[in-house]
Design a protein around this motif. Sequence first.
Motif, PDB file in Angstrom:
ATOM      1  N   PRO A  68       0.782  -1.243   0.000  1.00 48.66           N
ATOM      2  CA  PRO A  68       0.000   0.000   0.000  1.00 48.66           C
ATOM      3  C   PRO A  68       0.812   1.291   0.000  1.00 48.66           C
ATOM      4  N   PHE A  69       2.139   1.214  -0.097  1.00 51.22           N
ATOM      5  CA  PHE A  69       2.910   2.421   0.205  1.00 51.22           C
ATOM      6  C   PHE A  69       3.438   3.186  -1.009  1.00 51.22           C
ATOM      7  N   VAL A  70       3.024   2.850  -2.220  1.00 53.39           N
ATOM      8  CA  VAL A  70       3.560   3.518  -3.408  1.00 53.39           C
ATOM      9  C   VAL A  70       2.788   4.794  -3.746  1.00 53.39           C
ATOM     10  N   ALA A  71       1.485   4.753  -3.671  1.00 54.31           N
ATOM     11  CA  ALA A  71       0.645   5.882  -4.081  1.00 54.31           C
ATOM     12  C   ALA A  71       1.008   7.145  -3.311  1.00 54.31           C
ATOM     13  N   GLY A  72       1.144   8.258  -4.038  1.00 56.44           N
ATOM     14  CA  GLY A  72       1.428   9.545  -3.425  1.00 56.44           C
ATOM     15  C   GLY A  72       2.885   9.822  -3.156  1.00 56.44           C
ATOM     16  N   CYS A  73       3.757   8.848  -3.413  1.00 58.96           N
ATOM     17  CA  CYS A  73       5.183   9.023  -3.119  1.00 58.96           C
ATOM     18  C   CYS A  73       5.926   9.675  -4.282  1.00 58.96           C
ATOM     19  N   ARG A  74       6.986  10.376  -3.934  1.00 62.11           N
ATOM     20  CA  ARG A  74       7.977  10.799  -4.919  1.00 62.11           C
ATOM     21  C   ARG A  74       8.980   9.658  -5.013  1.00 62.11           C
ATOM     22  N   VAL A  75       9.003   8.983  -6.151  1.00 54.65           N
ATOM     23  CA  VAL A  75       9.718   7.718  -6.302  1.00 54.65           C
ATOM     24  C   VAL A  75      10.975   7.901  -7.150  1.00 54.65           C
ATOM     25  N   GLY A  81      17.139   0.534 -15.749  1.00 51.38           N
ATOM     26  CA  GLY A  81      17.172  -0.371 -16.896  1.00 51.38           C
ATOM     27  C   GLY A  81      16.077  -0.034 -17.892  1.00 51.38           C
ATOM     28  N   THR A  82      15.174  -0.965 -18.119  1.00 51.64           N
ATOM     29  CA  THR A  82      14.064  -0.719 -19.049  1.00 51.64           C
ATOM     30  C   THR A  82      13.012   0.198 -18.445  1.00 51.64           C
ATOM     31  N   GLY A  83      13.057   0.398 -17.114  1.00 54.37           N
ATOM     32  CA  GLY A  83      12.093   1.276 -16.452  1.00 54.37           C
ATOM     33  C   GLY A  83      10.853   0.571 -15.943  1.00 54.37           C
ATOM     34  N   LEU A  84      10.773  -0.752 -16.100  1.00 52.43           N
ATOM     35  CA  LEU A  84       9.543  -1.464 -15.743  1.00 52.43           C
ATOM     36  C   LEU A  84       9.112  -1.184 -14.308  1.00 52.43           C
ATOM     37  N   VAL A  85      10.023  -1.318 -13.352  1.00 53.33           N
ATOM     38  CA  VAL A  85       9.655  -1.187 -11.936  1.00 53.33           C
ATOM     39  C   VAL A  85       9.138   0.218 -11.635  1.00 53.33           C
ATOM     40  N   GLY A  86       9.874   1.244 -12.055  1.00 55.44           N
ATOM     41  CA  GLY A  86       9.452   2.614 -11.794  1.00 55.44           C
ATOM     42  C   GLY A  86       8.164   2.981 -12.513  1.00 55.44           C
ATOM     43  N   LEU A  87       7.976   2.453 -13.715  1.00 56.15           N
ATOM     44  CA  LEU A  87       6.762   2.761 -14.468  1.00 56.15           C
ATOM     45  C   LEU A  87       5.544   2.065 -13.868  1.00 56.15           C
ATOM     46  N   VAL A  88       5.747   0.897 -13.274  1.00 58.51           N
ATOM     47  CA  VAL A  88       4.666   0.272 -12.520  1.00 58.51           C
ATOM     48  C   VAL A  88       4.302   1.153 -11.327  1.00 58.51           C
ATOM     49  N   ALA A  89       5.321   1.706 -10.647  1.00 63.88           N
ATOM     50  CA  ALA A  89       5.053   2.620  -9.528  1.00 63.88           C
ATOM     51  C   ALA A  89       4.231   3.821  -9.989  1.00 63.88           C
ATOM     52  N   GLY A  93       0.034   5.154  -8.877  1.00 69.49           N
ATOM     53  CA  GLY A  93      -0.375   6.418  -8.288  1.00 69.49           C
ATOM     54  C   GLY A  93       0.717   7.201  -7.595  1.00 69.49           C
ATOM     55  N   ALA A  94       1.979   6.918  -7.909  1.00 75.46           N
ATOM     56  CA  ALA A  94       3.058   7.728  -7.350  1.00 75.46           C
ATOM     57  C   ALA A  94       2.893   9.181  -7.779  1.00 75.46           C
ATOM     58  N   GLU A  95       3.233  10.095  -6.876  1.00 72.84           N
ATOM     59  CA  GLU A  95       3.137  11.526  -7.206  1.00 72.84           C
ATOM     60  C   GLU A  95       4.069  11.868  -8.353  1.00 72.84           C
ATOM     61  N   SER A  96       5.275  11.333  -8.321  1.00 67.90           N
ATOM     62  CA  SER A  96       6.238  11.512  -9.400  1.00 67.90           C
ATOM     63  C   SER A  96       7.175  10.309  -9.404  1.00 67.90           C
ATOM     64  N   VAL A  97       7.753  10.043 -10.565  1.00 67.88           N
ATOM     65  CA  VAL A  97       8.716   8.945 -10.702  1.00 67.88           C
ATOM     66  C   VAL A  97       9.908   9.457 -11.487  1.00 67.88           C
ATOM     67  N   THR A  98      11.098   9.250 -10.942  1.00 66.78           N
ATOM     68  CA  THR A  98      12.336   9.588 -11.637  1.00 66.78           C
ATOM     69  C   THR A  98      13.098   8.308 -11.910  1.00 66.78           C
ATOM     70  N   LEU A  99      13.340   8.042 -13.193  1.00 62.20           N
ATOM     71  CA  LEU A  99      14.043   6.839 -13.628  1.00 62.20           C
ATOM     72  C   LEU A  99      15.492   7.200 -13.917  1.00 62.20           C
ATOM     73  N   THR A 100      16.429   6.505 -13.296  1.00 61.37           N
ATOM     74  CA  THR A 100      17.839   6.837 -13.494  1.00 61.37           C
ATOM     75  C   THR A 100      18.639   5.612 -13.908  1.00 61.37           C
ATOM     76  N   ASP A 101      19.683   5.865 -14.679  1.00 59.70           N
ATOM     77  CA  ASP A 101      20.629   4.824 -15.057  1.00 59.70           C
ATOM     78  C   ASP A 101      21.818   5.511 -15.717  1.00 59.70           C
ATOM     79  N   VAL A 102      22.734   4.745 -16.261  1.00 57.62           N
ATOM     80  CA  VAL A 102      23.901   5.310 -16.938  1.00 57.62           C
ATOM     81  C   VAL A 102      23.469   5.838 -18.308  1.00 57.62           C
ATOM     82  N   PRO A 103      24.251   6.754 -18.885  1.00 56.13           N
ATOM     83  CA  PRO A 103      23.834   7.373 -20.154  1.00 56.13           C
ATOM     84  C   PRO A 103      23.545   6.387 -21.278  1.00 56.13           C
TER      85      PRO A 103
END
Length: 232
Positions: A68-75, A81-89, A93-103
Amino acid sequence: GMSGQVTLLDTAEASQEEETVHFQFSHNDIKLEVSQRRATCPGEHGDFTGDLVWPTAVAFSRYLCDVPFVAGCRVLDLSAGTGLVGLVAHRLGAESVTLTDVPRVMPLLARNAALASVPDVAKVNGVAPAVPPMPNIQVRSLFWGEAEAKRFLEQQGPFDLILCCEVVYQLPQQVWEALQQTLRQLLVPGGRVVFAYQHRDGAEVTDAVFFQTLEQASNLRFDQEESLSNWD
């Protein structure tokens, strides 16, 4: 078993996608599609770890759908990588999601973020129009380390929830220490870091030291450990 399946892309799609396939994630009412590199590309050599959807990422994504702890979070999704985990977040209902990796991973990651940003009804044959990601999905390169994290903090963050999927595996000490420093800088007081980690033979010593020193180095308190699937 895992949810998700791999389907080949339509051969008429852009040439830059000829070496990729679609991965379809589905769990509960969350459905998401990302592109990943084909498992083998003849004649090419290099580390393409970040271009693939790994089983742990699927198990982690399913886990996030069930807590229950993802919604409303700044993630923050570290080494997305492909972004799957963050995009699921994001879908959760995450407030925002920032996906990071190497260039090197940025083009595929940015394309998947753009695809996830567009409502399904706006896609043509499953392909998103050429539009930038929504403001609440950001794609940024990030190298680990205290100085790098401080600079990153000036533009992004801090974050309520940091997701770390398969980021630890026989890392040199200076690398896992840089990861610990990054977590310390980018997490808000009282925030949460969640690791998805697959135990592997030969990694017990180096990986164990990372986790043993993590609480003190990153100013964290261990909460709980649980299995994500019956194979882990």
